[in-house]
Every structure is written in C-alpha cells, then in structure tokens.
Design a protein around this motif. Structure first.
Motif, PDB file in Angstrom:
ATOM      1  N   LEU A  34       0.801  -1.218   0.000  1.00  0.00           N
ATOM      2  CA  LEU A  34       0.000   0.000   0.000  1.00  0.00           C
ATOM      3  C   LEU A  34       0.837   1.272   0.000  1.00  0.00           C
ATOM      4  O   LEU A  34       0.289   2.358  -0.177  1.00  0.00           O
ATOM      5  N   PHE A  35       2.151   1.133   0.186  1.00  0.00           N
ATOM      6  CA  PHE A  35       3.007   2.310   0.306  1.00  0.00           C
ATOM      7  C   PHE A  35       3.997   2.370  -0.853  1.00  0.00           C
ATOM      8  O   PHE A  35       4.438   1.338  -1.362  1.00  0.00           O
ATOM      9  N   SER A  36       4.369   3.576  -1.252  1.00  0.00           N
ATOM     10  CA  SER A  36       5.286   3.746  -2.374  1.00  0.00           C
ATOM     11  C   SER A  36       6.719   3.461  -1.942  1.00  0.00           C
ATOM     12  O   SER A  36       7.057   3.532  -0.750  1.00  0.00           O
ATOM     13  N   ALA A  37       7.575   3.133  -2.923  1.00  0.00           N
ATOM     14  CA  ALA A  37       8.993   2.899  -2.637  1.00  0.00           C
ATOM     15  C   ALA A  37       9.632   4.146  -2.053  1.00  0.00           C
ATOM     16  O   ALA A  37      10.479   4.070  -1.160  1.00  0.00           O
ATOM     17  N   GLY A  38       9.203   5.314  -2.531  1.00  0.00           N
ATOM     18  CA  GLY A  38       9.739   6.567  -2.007  1.00  0.00           C
ATOM     19  C   GLY A  38       9.389   6.774  -0.546  1.00  0.00           C
ATOM     20  O   GLY A  38      10.235   7.203   0.254  1.00  0.00           O
ATOM     21  N   ASP A  39       8.162   6.466  -0.196  1.00  0.00           N
ATOM     22  CA  ASP A  39       7.740   6.598   1.208  1.00  0.00           C
ATOM     23  C   ASP A  39       8.537   5.654   2.102  1.00  0.00           C
ATOM     24  O   ASP A  39       8.964   6.027   3.198  1.00  0.00           O
ATOM     25  N   MET A  40       8.731   4.431   1.641  1.00  0.00           N
ATOM     26  CA  MET A  40       9.452   3.454   2.437  1.00  0.00           C
ATOM     27  C   MET A  40      10.925   3.846   2.582  1.00  0.00           C
ATOM     28  O   MET A  40      11.514   3.692   3.662  1.00  0.00           O
ATOM     29  N   SER A  41      11.530   4.363   1.520  1.00  0.00           N
ATOM     30  CA  SER A  41      12.925   4.801   1.588  1.00  0.00           C
ATOM     31  C   SER A  41      13.087   5.956   2.571  1.00  0.00           C
ATOM     32  O   SER A  41      14.044   5.998   3.352  1.00  0.00           O
ATOM     33  N   GLN A  42      12.136   6.875   2.546  1.00  0.00           N
ATOM     34  CA  GLN A  42      12.179   8.004   3.467  1.00  0.00           C
ATOM     35  C   GLN A  42      12.030   7.534   4.911  1.00  0.00           C
ATOM     36  O   GLN A  42      12.755   7.987   5.807  1.00  0.00           O
ATOM     37  N   LEU A  43      11.117   6.612   5.132  1.00  0.00           N
ATOM     38  CA  LEU A  43      10.914   6.071   6.473  1.00  0.00           C
ATOM     39  C   LEU A  43      12.162   5.339   6.946  1.00  0.00           C
ATOM     40  O   LEU A  43      12.579   5.467   8.104  1.00  0.00           O
ATOM     41  N   GLY A  44      12.785   4.564   6.049  1.00  0.00           N
ATOM     42  CA  GLY A  44      14.007   3.852   6.408  1.00  0.00           C
ATOM     43  C   GLY A  44      15.134   4.796   6.757  1.00  0.00           C
ATOM     44  O   GLY A  44      15.851   4.590   7.748  1.00  0.00           O
ATOM     45  N   ALA A  45      15.296   5.847   5.969  1.00  0.00           N
ATOM     46  CA  ALA A  45      16.358   6.821   6.222  1.00  0.00           C
ATOM     47  C   ALA A  45      16.137   7.549   7.542  1.00  0.00           C
ATOM     48  O   ALA A  45      17.082   7.775   8.316  1.00  0.00           O
TER      49      ALA A  45
END
Length: 263
Positions: A34-45
């Motif tokens: 349900l989440f974009s790769a960009g959102d997940m990368s930002q959350l990871g960072a």
C-alpha cells in the motif's frame, strides 16, 4: 450464536483477502503493498538517522572494514538497479546479536553478532538475509497487512455494534488476526529472506553451506530460549536449517570467485 459470530469474523477476513495483490515477491509470492517505494525509503532513512543518534557507533577501523567488505560484496550483486546501488553500513557498539537492513539502502550490524557469526560467510548469511527483507519489500508488506488487519477489526466492530457478545467476538477476532494472519506471514517473510539471502551470498562468492553453521551457532547462543514456532514470527532454528539445506541443494554448482574479508 457462536456460529453466527464465526461467520461474521470470516466475512471480515474474506473482505480483506479479496483485495487484489499489486506486486510479486522475488520468489513469486503475491503481495499487497500500500506504500510507495519513495515513502518506504524516506521512512528507512529517518529511522536509521534516529538509531544513529540513540546507539553508540563502533569506530574500530578493522571491524568496520571487515563488515563493509562483506556487505559490499553482497550489495554489488544488486547493481545496476539504482534503488540498490548505494548502501550505508554502520556497526553499532552493542552486545546484541543482531543486524538489520532498511529501505533506502541502510544496513546496521551490532558488534555482538560478530561473536556468533564466526567467519565472513556466516556474517554474509545474516547481511544477505536482512537485505533480502528489503528486496522483497517485507517492511512495506507488514505495514500494509497491519493497515488491512485494522480495517478488518473496524469492519467487524461495526457489524457487531450493539450486540451483547461484541466484546468476546472482538477479542477472538483480534487473537485470530494476530496468530492466524500476521505471525504466519512473518514466518513466511523470514523464510523468503533466507532464500534470497542465500542466493545473494552464494552469487557474491561466499560459502552457502556456512548458512547452516550460522544457524547452529544461533541456536547455541539462544540457549534454547526460543518461543514455540506457532507463536513466533521466526521459524524455529531446526526448521530454518532444514529449509536452508534444501535450498543449498538447488544452487548452481558452478564455481564463483571467493571473497576474502578479514578482520
């Protein structure tokens, strides 16, 4: 009355399951993301930056070079995909026997892991496994499942509203979601990451047979303090070892370059 509530619970869960999968994992398993790769990368960072503030970072040059060597040998197998071309690797000065990888190209290794992963191949097993979680987008998948589970609980709560058995039914549904859906998927994620990590470390030039030795060491280190597999998000050590041995037998027998990472 019990049958009626069971049907209502089943309807709620079926409503969740009818949502079509929008992705496929590296092993061919359908996924709902349900989440974009960009959102997940930002959350990871963001999460990684916070961890670096909270945890003491190990600055020993030899240890860092060793961990970097192993990690880079594995991450090099992910290029030319731009999403996985650059990884930040940090060694945390902690006795924890642990490691992780986050979306956005972040890898954390706790020093305590080096006492259990006794050679480069065993360390590669763990790092490959953690990167496998990222490649397969398991973080996204877990967050998406959590969202869907919450939606199912809310749906059942609405259906059962005003019924004298609402509290009992909701408690049962919550337990069913926790142990019937979320945890088994967690074990699936772990097994899938094992397979992906095994392939990666073998392709990078590490000895895949050492993955079995790593989990034997993990079993010894745990001292038997592992919850029953049914109530755990991780496969038991014995299950993990059996599955790894089966996967090792499937790997190509062609020789690959050997990595030489030393501490």
């Amino acid at each position: 009355m019990y049958i009626q509530f069971s049907r209502l619970i089943a309807i709620s869960l079926v409503a969740l399951s009818t949502l079509s999968a929008c992705a496929t994992s590296p092993t061919g398993r359908p996924q709902v993301l349900l989440f974009s790769a960009g959102d997940m990368s930002q959350l990871g960072a963001q999460s990684f930056a916070e961890l670096k503030k909270q945890e003491k970072i190990n600055l020993d040059e030899n240890i860092n070079q060793y961990v970097q060597c192993v990690a880079q040998a594995i991450t090099s197998r992910l290029t030319p995909d731009p999403k996985f071309s650059k990884w930040e690797v940090v060694v945390f000065d902690s006795k924890q026997v642990n490691a992780f990888a986050l979306p956005g190209g972040k890898i954390g290794v706790y020093q305590g892991l080096l006492d259990v992963a006794s050679n480069q191949d065993q360390l590669a097993t763990v790092i490959g496994h953690e990167i496998g979680h990222v490649i397969a987008q398991h973080g996204n998948e877990r967050m998406s499942r959590s969202q869907l589970a919450d939606a199912g609980l809310q749906l059942s709560n609405s259906v059962l509203s005003g019924n004298e058995y609402q509290g009992i039914a909701m408690a049962g549904l919550g337990l069913g979601v926790q142990y019937g859906i979320l945890m088994p998927y967690g074990r699936t994620d772990e097994s899938e990451a094992d397979i992906i990590g095994l392939r990666l470390m073998a392709e990078a030039g590490f000895d895949p047979k050492q993955s079995v030795e790593l989990w034997k060491n993990m079993a010894k280190a745990s001292g038997g303090n592992q919850p029953p597999e049914l109530l755990s998000t991780h496969p038991s050590h014995s299950t993990r070892i059996d599955e790894l041995q089966k996967e090792i037998a499937k790997l190509p027998t062609t020789s690959v370059r050997r990595v030489n990472c030393k501490m």
